[in-house]
Design an enzyme around this catalytic site. Structure first.
Site, PDB file in Angstrom:
ATOM      1  N   ASN A 115      -2.067   0.305   6.744  1.00 26.49           N
ATOM      2  CA  ASN A 115      -1.486  -0.924   7.292  1.00 26.49           C
ATOM      3  C   ASN A 115      -0.636  -1.711   6.298  1.00 26.49           C
ATOM      4  OD1 ASN A 115      -3.564  -1.881   5.760  1.00 26.49           O
ATOM      5  ND2 ASN A 115      -4.613  -2.981   7.401  1.00 26.49           N
ATOM      6  N   GLU A 127      -9.509 -11.023  -7.637  1.00 27.32           N
ATOM      7  CA  GLU A 127      -8.606  -9.884  -7.435  1.00 27.32           C
ATOM      8  C   GLU A 127      -7.408  -9.946  -8.384  1.00 27.32           C
ATOM      9  OE1 GLU A 127      -9.730  -9.089  -2.743  1.00 27.32           O
ATOM     10  OE2 GLU A 127      -7.689  -9.668  -3.258  1.00 27.32           O
ATOM     11  N   HIS A 147      -2.202  -5.448   1.577  1.00 30.41           N
ATOM     12  CA  HIS A 147      -3.479  -6.140   1.401  1.00 30.41           C
ATOM     13  C   HIS A 147      -3.190  -7.559   0.970  1.00 30.41           C
ATOM     14  CE1 HIS A 147      -7.393  -7.345  -0.234  1.00 30.41           C
ATOM     15  NE2 HIS A 147      -6.709  -7.815  -1.250  1.00 30.41           N
ATOM     16  N   TYR A 197     -12.282  -2.302  -3.791  1.00 29.31           N
ATOM     17  CA  TYR A 197     -12.774  -2.502  -2.422  1.00 29.31           C
ATOM     18  C   TYR A 197     -14.299  -2.399  -2.350  1.00 29.31           C
ATOM     19  CZ  TYR A 197      -8.268  -2.611   0.118  1.00 29.31           C
ATOM     20  OH  TYR A 197      -7.046  -2.978   0.656  1.00 29.31           O
ATOM     21  N   LYS A 211       0.824  -1.213   0.000  1.00 29.16           N
ATOM     22  CA  LYS A 211       0.000   0.000   0.000  1.00 29.16           C
ATOM     23  C   LYS A 211       0.868   1.278   0.000  1.00 29.16           C
ATOM     24  CE  LYS A 211      -3.943  -2.259   2.282  1.00 29.16           C
ATOM     25  NZ  LYS A 211      -4.932  -2.184   3.407  1.00 29.16           N
TER      26      LYS A 211
HETATM   27  P1  GTP Z   1      -6.997  -6.257   3.461  1.00 25.91           P
HETATM   28  O1  GTP Z   1      -5.983  -7.316   3.218  1.00 25.91           O
HETATM   29  O2  GTP Z   1      -6.504  -4.872   3.088  1.00 25.91           O
HETATM   30  O3  GTP Z   1      -8.352  -6.571   2.891  1.00 25.91           O
HETATM   31  O4  GTP Z   1      -7.120  -6.191   5.034  1.00 25.91           O
HETATM   32  P2  GTP Z   1      -7.952  -7.115   5.999  1.00 25.91           P
HETATM   33  O5  GTP Z   1      -8.619  -8.227   5.266  1.00 25.91           O
HETATM   34  O6  GTP Z   1      -7.035  -7.443   7.115  1.00 25.91           O
HETATM   35  O7  GTP Z   1      -9.037  -6.078   6.513  1.00 25.91           O
HETATM   36  P3  GTP Z   1     -10.527  -5.788   5.991  1.00 25.91           P
HETATM   37  O8  GTP Z   1     -10.809  -6.528   4.730  1.00 25.91           O
HETATM   38  O9  GTP Z   1     -11.455  -5.933   7.143  1.00 25.91           O
HETATM   39  O10 GTP Z   1     -10.419  -4.228   5.679  1.00 25.91           O
HETATM   40  C1  GTP Z   1      -9.856  -3.807   4.437  1.00 25.91           C
HETATM   41  C2  GTP Z   1      -8.953  -2.625   4.689  1.00 25.91           C
HETATM   42  O11 GTP Z   1      -9.744  -1.526   5.127  1.00 25.91           O
HETATM   43  C3  GTP Z   1      -7.912  -2.799   5.808  1.00 25.91           C
HETATM   44  O12 GTP Z   1      -6.736  -3.418   5.386  1.00 25.91           O
HETATM   45  C4  GTP Z   1      -7.646  -1.355   6.194  1.00 25.91           C
HETATM   46  O13 GTP Z   1      -6.716  -0.748   5.291  1.00 25.91           O
HETATM   47  C5  GTP Z   1      -9.002  -0.707   6.001  1.00 25.91           C
HETATM   48  N1  GTP Z   1      -9.695  -0.620   7.279  1.00 25.91           N
HETATM   49  C6  GTP Z   1     -10.249  -1.600   8.026  1.00 25.91           C
HETATM   50  N2  GTP Z   1     -10.781  -1.133   9.154  1.00 25.91           N
HETATM   51  C7  GTP Z   1     -10.563   0.213   9.125  1.00 25.91           C
HETATM   52  C8  GTP Z   1     -10.872   1.288  10.010  1.00 25.91           C
HETATM   53  O14 GTP Z   1     -11.469   1.103  11.056  1.00 25.91           O
HETATM   54  N3  GTP Z   1     -10.463   2.542   9.614  1.00 25.91           N
HETATM   55  C9  GTP Z   1      -9.802   2.763   8.432  1.00 25.91           C
HETATM   56  N4  GTP Z   1      -9.443   4.004   8.097  1.00 25.91           N
HETATM   57  N5  GTP Z   1      -9.502   1.772   7.589  1.00 25.91           N
HETATM   58  C10 GTP Z   1      -9.873   0.535   7.932  1.00 25.91           C
HETATM   59 MG    MG Z   2      -9.844  -7.997   3.503  1.00 26.50          MG
END
Ligand code: GTP
Ligand code: MG
Length: 138
Positions: A112, A126, A115, A49, A9
């Site tokens: 973070n 994807e 992804h 997303y 990212k």
């Molecule tokens: P990905 O591999 O990026 O999909 O991460 P994940 O599967 O661990 O998390 P998830 O699919 O639940 O969320 C997708 C992405 O949304 C996360 O990686 C974060 O970058 C973002 N995200 C999740 N929760 C939050 C939040 O509370 N605040 C913000 N700003 N971003 C969030």
């Molecule tokens: Mg995810």
């Protein structure tokens, strides 16, 4: 053999962490079979997303993903989807296990660093979002 879609990212590309993150993937036995550095528009980030469209952080997430270059890549290996998620660590770096990418590099739950696809079915979708068959060199 399984494949998964990974994205390094903007927070990580800005800090020149692509090589260090790729080393963690390769050390875990994941092979980088395709990779390119691109800049997404907010609209393209929103398409990628789309499952998170109704979440309160959707706007923040798509703006962030379009805020700088990303490295999109296909990782291949035994159980690549789960293995990659282990290397990544928990979504929130505060919860990520020591030694994981997010524990070492992530700045916040939003920014973070990486992804990774969450299942083989979503991985196939994807991968097709970013790569043509010709670009995948196993
Ligand atoms: P990905 O591999 O990026 O999909 O991460 P994940 O599967 O661990 O998390 P998830 O699919 O639940 O969320 C997708 C992405 O949304 C996360 O990686 C974060 O970058 C973002 N995200 C999740 N929760 C939050 C939040 O509370 N605040 C913000 N700003 N971003 C969030
Ligand atoms: Mg995810």
């Amino acid at each position: 053999i399984e494949r998964t879609l990974s994205i390094i990212k903007p927070d990580a590309t800005k800090r020149n962490l692509t090589g260090k993150i790729n080393a963690k993937f390769e050390d875990a036995g994941l092979r980088i079979v395709a990779q390119k550095r691109i800049q997404l528009t907010v609209d393209q980030a929103g398409q990628f997303y789309a499952v998170h469209k109704e979440r309160p952080f959707f706007g923040e997430l798509t703006e962030f993903m379009a805020s700088g270059p990303v490295v999109v890549q296909v990782l291949e290996g035994e159980g690549a989807v789960l293995k990659n998620r282990e290397v990544m660590g928990a979504t929130n770096p505060a919860d990520a296990a020591p030694g994981t990418v997010r524990a070492e590099f992530a700045e916040s739950v939003g920014e973070n660093s990486v992804h990774g696809s969450d299942a083989p079915e979503t991985a196939a979708e994807e991968i097709a979002f970013f790569f043509s068959g010709l670009e995948l060199v196993g």
